[in-house]
Design an enzyme around this catalytic site. Sequence first.
Site, PDB file in Angstrom:
ATOM      1  N   ASP A 233       0.881  -1.276   0.072  1.00 14.61           N
ATOM      2  CA  ASP A 233      -0.014  -0.025   0.016  1.00 14.61           C
ATOM      3  C   ASP A 233       0.912   1.234  -0.126  1.00 14.61           C
ATOM      4  O   ASP A 233       0.793   1.951   0.854  1.00 14.61           O
ATOM      5  CB  ASP A 233      -0.820  -0.049   1.281  1.00 14.61           C
ATOM      6  CG  ASP A 233      -1.926   1.235   1.246  1.00 14.61           C
ATOM      7  OD1 ASP A 233      -2.169   1.452   0.273  1.00 14.61           O
ATOM      8  OD2 ASP A 233      -2.040   1.481   2.470  1.00 14.61           O
ATOM      9  N   GLU A 477       3.568  -8.029   7.492  1.00 11.33           N
ATOM     10  CA  GLU A 477       2.210  -8.808   7.031  1.00 11.33           C
ATOM     11  C   GLU A 477       2.533  -9.853   5.948  1.00 11.33           C
ATOM     12  O   GLU A 477       1.760  -9.889   4.757  1.00 11.33           O
ATOM     13  CB  GLU A 477       1.109  -7.575   6.059  1.00 11.33           C
ATOM     14  CG  GLU A 477       0.801  -6.619   7.308  1.00 11.33           C
ATOM     15  CD  GLU A 477      -0.624  -5.981   7.134  1.00 11.33           C
ATOM     16  OE1 GLU A 477      -1.112  -6.078   6.178  1.00 11.33           O
ATOM     17  OE2 GLU A 477      -0.976  -5.369   8.017  1.00 11.33           O
ATOM     18  N   TYR A 530      -6.869  -3.155  12.290  1.00 12.05           N
ATOM     19  CA  TYR A 530      -7.675  -2.006  11.956  1.00 12.05           C
ATOM     20  C   TYR A 530      -9.130  -2.130  12.513  1.00 12.05           C
ATOM     21  O   TYR A 530     -10.087  -1.926  11.755  1.00 12.05           O
ATOM     22  CB  TYR A 530      -7.576  -1.699  10.415  1.00 12.05           C
ATOM     23  CG  TYR A 530      -5.990  -0.976  10.097  1.00 12.05           C
ATOM     24  CD1 TYR A 530      -5.761   0.381  10.039  1.00 12.05           C
ATOM     25  CD2 TYR A 530      -4.945  -2.008   9.745  1.00 12.05           C
ATOM     26  CE1 TYR A 530      -4.778   0.673  10.049  1.00 12.05           C
ATOM     27  CE2 TYR A 530      -3.785  -1.601   9.793  1.00 12.05           C
ATOM     28  CZ  TYR A 530      -3.608   0.069   9.770  1.00 12.05           C
ATOM     29  OH  TYR A 530      -2.396   0.317   9.339  1.00 12.05           O
ATOM     30  N   GLU A 566       0.386  -1.429  14.262  1.00 12.63           N
ATOM     31  CA  GLU A 566      -0.323  -0.696  13.260  1.00 12.63           C
ATOM     32  C   GLU A 566      -1.758  -0.471  13.822  1.00 12.63           C
ATOM     33  O   GLU A 566      -2.348  -1.468  14.058  1.00 12.63           O
ATOM     34  CB  GLU A 566      -0.413  -1.133  11.753  1.00 12.63           C
ATOM     35  CG  GLU A 566       0.914  -0.788  11.243  1.00 12.63           C
ATOM     36  CD  GLU A 566       0.786  -1.285   9.563  1.00 12.63           C
ATOM     37  OE1 GLU A 566      -0.427  -1.135   8.982  1.00 12.63           O
ATOM     38  OE2 GLU A 566       1.676  -1.531   9.144  1.00 12.63           O
TER      39      GLU A 566
HETATM   40  C1  GCB Z   1      -1.469  -2.329   6.500  1.00 13.66           C
HETATM   41  C2  GCB Z   1      -0.205  -2.078   6.111  1.00 13.66           C
HETATM   42  C3  GCB Z   1       0.129  -0.738   5.518  1.00 13.66           C
HETATM   43  C4  GCB Z   1      -1.143  -0.072   4.892  1.00 13.66           C
HETATM   44  C5  GCB Z   1      -2.037   0.044   6.083  1.00 13.66           C
HETATM   45  C6  GCB Z   1      -3.375   0.462   5.598  1.00 13.66           C
HETATM   46  O1  GCB Z   1      -1.796  -3.319   7.287  1.00 13.66           O
HETATM   47  O2  GCB Z   1       0.880  -2.740   6.823  1.00 13.66           O
HETATM   48  O3  GCB Z   1       1.245  -0.749   4.544  1.00 13.66           O
HETATM   49  O4  GCB Z   1      -0.873   1.048   4.663  1.00 13.66           O
HETATM   50  O5  GCB Z   1      -2.375  -1.332   6.636  1.00 13.66           O
HETATM   51  O6  GCB Z   1      -3.558   1.815   5.652  1.00 13.66           O
HETATM   52  O7  GCB Z   1      -4.185  -0.242   4.993  1.00 13.66           O
END
Ligand code: GCB
Length: 686
Positions: A233, A477, A530, A566
């Site tokens: 990403d 990941e 997330y 994250e």
């Molecule tokens: C993740 C990735 C990161 C992305 C992020 C996202 O898990 O490690 O590279 O930018 O999510 O914002 O989706």
Amino acid sequence: MPDLRNLFPRNERYFQTSVWYCWLCQFIRSLTFFLMGFIGYMVNVVFGIMLVSGEDKITEGLLYPRESETREVRSLDGVWSFAKSDTKQPSEGLREKWFLKDLADSTNVIHMPVPSSYNDIVEDAAVRDHVGTVWYERKFFVPKSWQTQRVWLRFGSVHYEAYVWINGNLVARHSIGHLPFETEITSHINYAKENRVTVLCDNVLLQTTIPQGKIVEQDSDNGRIPIQQYTFDFFNYAGIHRSVHLYTTPNTFIKEIILDTDVDSEGNGIVGFRIIANNNDTTNYAKVMIYDRERNIVDTQAVDGSLTGTATIRNVKKWWPYLMSSDPAYLYTIEVKLSTRAEENVDVYRMKFGVRTLKWTNTSFLINDKPIYFRGFGRHEDSDIRGKGLDFALLTKDFNLLRWIGANAYRTSHYPYSEESMQFADEHGIMIVDECPSVDTDNYSNELLLNHKFSLEQLIHRDRNHPSVVMWSIANEPRTQKTNADQYFAEVARYTKLLDPSRPITAAIAVHMNSDELAKYLDIISFNRYNAWYTNTGRLDMVTNNVVNEATGWHEKHNKPVLMSEYGADTVEGLHMLPAYVWSEEFQSQQFSKHFEAFDRLRSSGFFIGEFVWNFADFKTAQTYTRVGGNKKGVFTRNRQPKASAHLLRKRYFELASELDNYHTLPTNLYEYTSQNQKQLDRNEL
Ligand code: GCB
């Protein structure tokens, strides 16, 4: 010296034949891959065959270019000539030997700044989205006085693969962006005339590169074209991303300095050092001086033979992270003077270093015997116009912002950052979780494994002497639920620990703990999740318990310290919605706050060692309908201005510094005055 016959770029094959023939080839290839994949799968299942480690490559030299009384350094940064190859003929310039004459005599050239990504410099989507090779060139002179020296050409990073010619002679080839390489060019230089350096840069990512990508052919209005696909990403910026240096060394020179620091029970710093000279002559000898920050000599050692020794610093001032001490980031300087039997002080090299200890247990991670609690970020090297190009104004601003917000750490997600940024981290006391460029690791193969290990070898070789580096991250990941992930990561972890047993290893895992096959090989478990964004979107009432449960689950399963590497929410600056709604500033702040509750509950259970927001600043990604101008999960905008969440996070990070690290000199503007009563309440909380 690389053989020109092997030089044809990796995506050339797509355009050597007619379209229908390509289709046929592709069909046969697909069939073959399917059969091979099936046979491979059966072999794995039936015989449990393991990935073998193969031949490991070892990096040499690459001391950061520094002037001394025996060395000169010249920058080749500036405006270079640049040409993009025809996408359908990436090897045209090689076939026609563009490197033998001025680039402008072979093709149309434009101006291109170095360092910078080339993608966002011109107003042409064909350059921004280019797949394949591009050419860079510039001229330079070297003084006559250099004739008695060795001359080196060093690149901080060219992404992804580079071929370098000096005056038409191929002198270097390097793969894997984000990492430095150098070569001696003494015999290729014209000392009395102009010189030409030509660079071919190929940005193609394949299933065996680090990171991985895939080239697919698609029909377009201009015929069939190659498309670069990748799952990670962030935008696949390319070009000469970091500084280019010419530097000299004497004929006999210091090739490497390897440090290993410790603190003894009486508080003295123990500085183990190993000096490697290029001639490997056991009659060499060296004088090693250690200076403190005020330039006082604190120890002197003389060594010969293996050039290995130990210096002692009485009552050492330890390197502490920012806000963990009133005098953080204390650095000493080591000065090495190399002598040969024939000549004294032939080469002199100086570099800064810090003294600190690292220890880890099943529940904690300690620096100088004090538990670390990370308050940090995932980041990117990214900015408008420059892309991933090194920029000192940006670097300085970013470190000022890290200090402003009270962070003590960041992860170099998802690749090695510039050497200059590592020096900044040492100087500012910012702890680094140093990540290799393996992102979304998948389709495990022997070739991939070799490249993955090589990326770690190059990274550790480059960064091993930085006190700021406290942990290696071996992947982000990775698909650790897949066939072969277990053997693959057993080998990556084994190799990393072999290269550096003094630091723990981690990886940022997103796979569910029940299917993951990697965490068992790590010292510290990092997880990305997330909540209220990719899962249960918008549900702020489904964050806190989920985070607590997941972190606890990881610890219970593996009995290791855990951190959250994250969490976050995309946020368009200036978008306000009450009640909080996804993409608004209110939502990002409230989602953070729900995580803070979880982190505080976890902290009291004793195994939770840190929180890393995703992301420090907004950054560019490939074009997709899920991204508005790129990834917007930044706490700062791409122009480094704070969103509302930055002020919230700042309060938390300083409050944690006060609570955990006895840091009570808080910024006077941390709380804006609202009323006498409120001010009293704020102070009482600390
Ligand atoms: C993740 C990735 C990161 C992305 C992020 C996202 O898990 O490690 O590279 O930018 O999510 O914002 O989706």
